[in-house]
Design a protein around this motif. Sequence first.
Motif, PDB file in Angstrom:
ATOM      1  N   LEU A 195      51.675  15.709   0.566  1.00  0.00           N
ATOM      2  CA  LEU A 195      53.023  15.846   1.873  1.00  0.00           C
ATOM      3  C   LEU A 195      54.096  15.093   0.882  1.00  0.00           C
ATOM      4  N   ASN A 196      53.729  14.267   0.022  1.00  0.00           N
ATOM      5  CA  ASN A 196      54.679  13.298  -0.780  1.00  0.00           C
ATOM      6  C   ASN A 196      55.379  14.508  -1.744  1.00  0.00           C
ATOM      7  N   GLU A 197      54.649  15.081  -2.207  1.00  0.00           N
ATOM      8  CA  GLU A 197      54.965  16.147  -3.293  1.00  0.00           C
ATOM      9  C   GLU A 197      55.939  17.454  -2.469  1.00  0.00           C
ATOM     10  N   LEU A 198      55.513  17.724  -1.363  1.00  0.00           N
ATOM     11  CA  LEU A 198      56.372  18.562  -0.668  1.00  0.00           C
ATOM     12  C   LEU A 198      57.621  18.050  -0.255  1.00  0.00           C
ATOM     13  N   ILE A 199      57.637  16.716   0.225  1.00  0.00           N
ATOM     14  CA  ILE A 199      59.026  15.951   0.425  1.00  0.00           C
ATOM     15  C   ILE A 199      59.780  16.035  -0.931  1.00  0.00           C
ATOM     16  N   LYS A 256      64.727  28.423  -1.205  1.00  0.00           N
ATOM     17  CA  LYS A 256      63.940  29.500  -1.333  1.00  0.00           C
ATOM     18  C   LYS A 256      63.565  29.994   0.108  1.00  0.00           C
ATOM     19  N   ASP A 257      63.926  29.324   1.219  1.00  0.00           N
ATOM     20  CA  ASP A 257      63.160  29.795   2.484  1.00  0.00           C
ATOM     21  C   ASP A 257      61.997  30.037   2.522  1.00  0.00           C
ATOM     22  N   HIS A 297      62.236  22.850   6.075  1.00  0.00           N
ATOM     23  CA  HIS A 297      62.749  23.462   7.596  1.00  0.00           C
ATOM     24  C   HIS A 297      61.678  24.590   8.101  1.00  0.00           C
ATOM     25  N   ASN A 298      61.200  25.346   7.275  1.00  0.00           N
ATOM     26  CA  ASN A 298      60.433  26.615   7.869  1.00  0.00           C
ATOM     27  C   ASN A 298      58.990  26.213   7.767  1.00  0.00           C
ATOM     28  N   MET A 299      58.507  25.284   8.675  1.00  0.00           N
ATOM     29  CA  MET A 299      57.233  24.833   8.789  1.00  0.00           C
ATOM     30  C   MET A 299      56.833  24.882  10.198  1.00  0.00           C
TER      31      MET A 299
END
Length: 845
Positions: free
Chosen positions: A742-746, A755-756, A782-784
Amino acid sequence: MISENLKKYATEKFEGRRELLAPVMPVIEEKLKQCSEEEVVLMKFLYGTMPVRDAGEYGFNLFLSYVKHALMLREKVAWCKELPEDVFVNYVLYDRINSEDITDCRPFFYEQIMGRVAGMSLWEAILEINYWCAEHATYEATDSRTASPMTMYRSGKGRCGEESTFAVTAYRSVGIAARQVYTPRWAHCDDNHAWVEVFVDGEWHFLGACEPEEVLDTGWFSGPANRAILIHTRNFSDYVKESNEEYLGKEGALYYFNHTDFYGRTKLVKILVKDENGKPAAGAHIAVEILNMAEFFPAAVMIADADGEVRMTLGLGDIRVRAFDGIRRAEAMMRIEEEDSLELVLREEAVPEADDRWQTLEIRAPKEVPVRNVVATKEQKERNAARMAEAERLRKARFAACFDEKKAAAYPEAEEIFHRAGENFEEVYTFLSKDENPNRKKLLFSLALKDAKDLKASVLEDHLDCEQGDLPEEIFRKDLLCPRIFLEELTPYRSMIRGFFEEETKRSFVEQPERILDYLKKNITFHAEEEYDTIMATPVGVLTMKQGSPLAQKILFVAICRSLNVAARLNPVTLEPEYYRDGEFHSVETEAAVLKEETESAVLTLNAEDGSAWKYYQTWTIGKWNGTVFETLNYEDIAFDGKTLDLTLEPGCYRLITSMRMPNGDQHAAYRVFELKAGEAKEIYLETVKKGLDELLEHIELPEITLEDLDGKAHTLNDLTKDGPILLAFLGTGEEPTEHVLNELIEIAEKWNAKDAAMAAVLRTKADLENTTFQKACAAIHNMSLYIDPSDDAPAIAEKMGIDAEKLPLLILALPGNIGGRAYAGYNVGSVGLMLRLMEEAAKA
């Protein structure tokens, strides 16, 4: 209760330190007269083995508290009575575990825990205590300063090194022998890890700190540990009897013991070092280096015996072996799975040969072949899940009660600081609310968020007394007002320093800060063999003991400057001390005490096809030759400007390393050694072994699964992928591997959103929505879309992709048509970024 052997050992160690302990020895000897015979022996044991800096940082009575508590346990607690003496003194008595601040915490932990485990067997108590740990602390990514166990208890969060220090303290407090176990770097991903071993029935068993299970010898890290090249523990004494543990050697005050063969497949390796005449290079240093975070990290440094040899047990991966003896050096790669010996010939070479060409390397990580197969039953897993949910509820409730909304409302900009403070809320509030001095907020916001957990208002008060003058606001706040210099403990050093030096001396320091270095060279010594270099002595401690490591002396230089109203810092890249004057920072050379600005800098321009793909400490690093090793420069926060990056560097010899980590943990790497001359402008195109992303994509037919959104509506995998590839992530929120992901995703959210890219986050229950890190990830991406897996389909899809469903998180690149493109189980640094790149590649198809 105490053997003659221990008495002799403690006395010899203590007397051998008499000269080093001279500044505090009068107090020690006077206090020892008031101790019992047993207390004297154990106090001498501690003073004779602890890092010397500890003797200057902490008072006699603190260590005496540890001794008294340990003797009480030895007398009253059955499982402590049965421990061998060496295990007792090293793993129950000993105060220091890692590089944490030492506080008088053992009686507190004892009172919290002992009643809870009364009447239990040792095995039952060990499992129960880890549940207690989980009720009070959990994982949080943070900096490398190790918070004390009391800080962990009072704040509720910390990284793995802090969790394991906390858990070991809990066990030792009730007489259970425990130690921290550490892999300095993984071989299969860019990270490291620490966990705990406990001593039961004459053997050591492992567990994840604050990550309780219903059985020992299991945890999310069992698989990664099976692939480690080196796993070790550290002792502060060599008082060890009849141990079958492989001794790796001594580094400073630490003794290292090898435990790799307990966790995975290994091989006994022999490394022989000779001089150019073929004679054994006795005494040569031999470093075993693991390519990790795009640098060759020295996982162990050993000393060659009289035959020029070292022998050690290592996991079956690839290493780089570096031998050195003065300016004689040699290095070579070693593939342990295929060879068990290596011979190196030392050659006199002051500077490595800089041929300025890229050299390629293929680095293999050990394969996962489990040697331990401890698996909890279904009933045990269900009981564990229920107890973990309760632990999380209790932990959250305790820390929610610490937050005073009314008081915090007066300082809305400090809300996150107050939340991070936990039980330290009142200290933060006391400092902020004392008066209207605007520097209070500036000082508080100059600190790291982590400092909120253990700062003391009285210490911060000591640092308010400084003048901005004509300093720019940012320089004043960060490099004069701020009490933190690096990762040392915060102390009230300004008043101490101002009272320590004569007025004339202070004036001369202000006029010419280089004179501070002259003072340090003449008055401060360092005895590397008696210290633990991960711990930074504080400015107060260095001046008290007249001793300190090179880094501690640099910290002291900055502290003296700031105390005398001269803005100063450690250079964020080189960690060299600098002071601010005439609108710029001026560097000072600690070794030569000459101004660095007298040497004209060089400029290195790095070019890349796609600068965004190059992340420092993941895909590339640069190191400068320091006479012994290439020392990695800290460019962690730097980024390419499109396709280029300019670095201003001192003249010297440098090494660039690039690395592309593959899904199986192997690496395609390259390195380049070159020299930079004063005033030179040089360009280098970053290279690594090319491997098309399309080659990394698999095409595996997946089982049809059905997930439910938060409203209970069913969605098939075909529904999720109808608009293109999607990252399907089965998460274990609150658990360390998922926290990492999750931290890497943030961290890459901006690139992800640009990249949407689409992500489907699959939670275990709706309660997972309350996880703080998950909430931050939801806000950033955004797109989760969010789902629950009511039918427990994760195992079926994991089996198809060839990954372990037990190791959350599961990351699956799902392609249209019910196809799996790539999958990961557990946490592998860089996996989220690689998935994003693979999604782009898949979208092109």
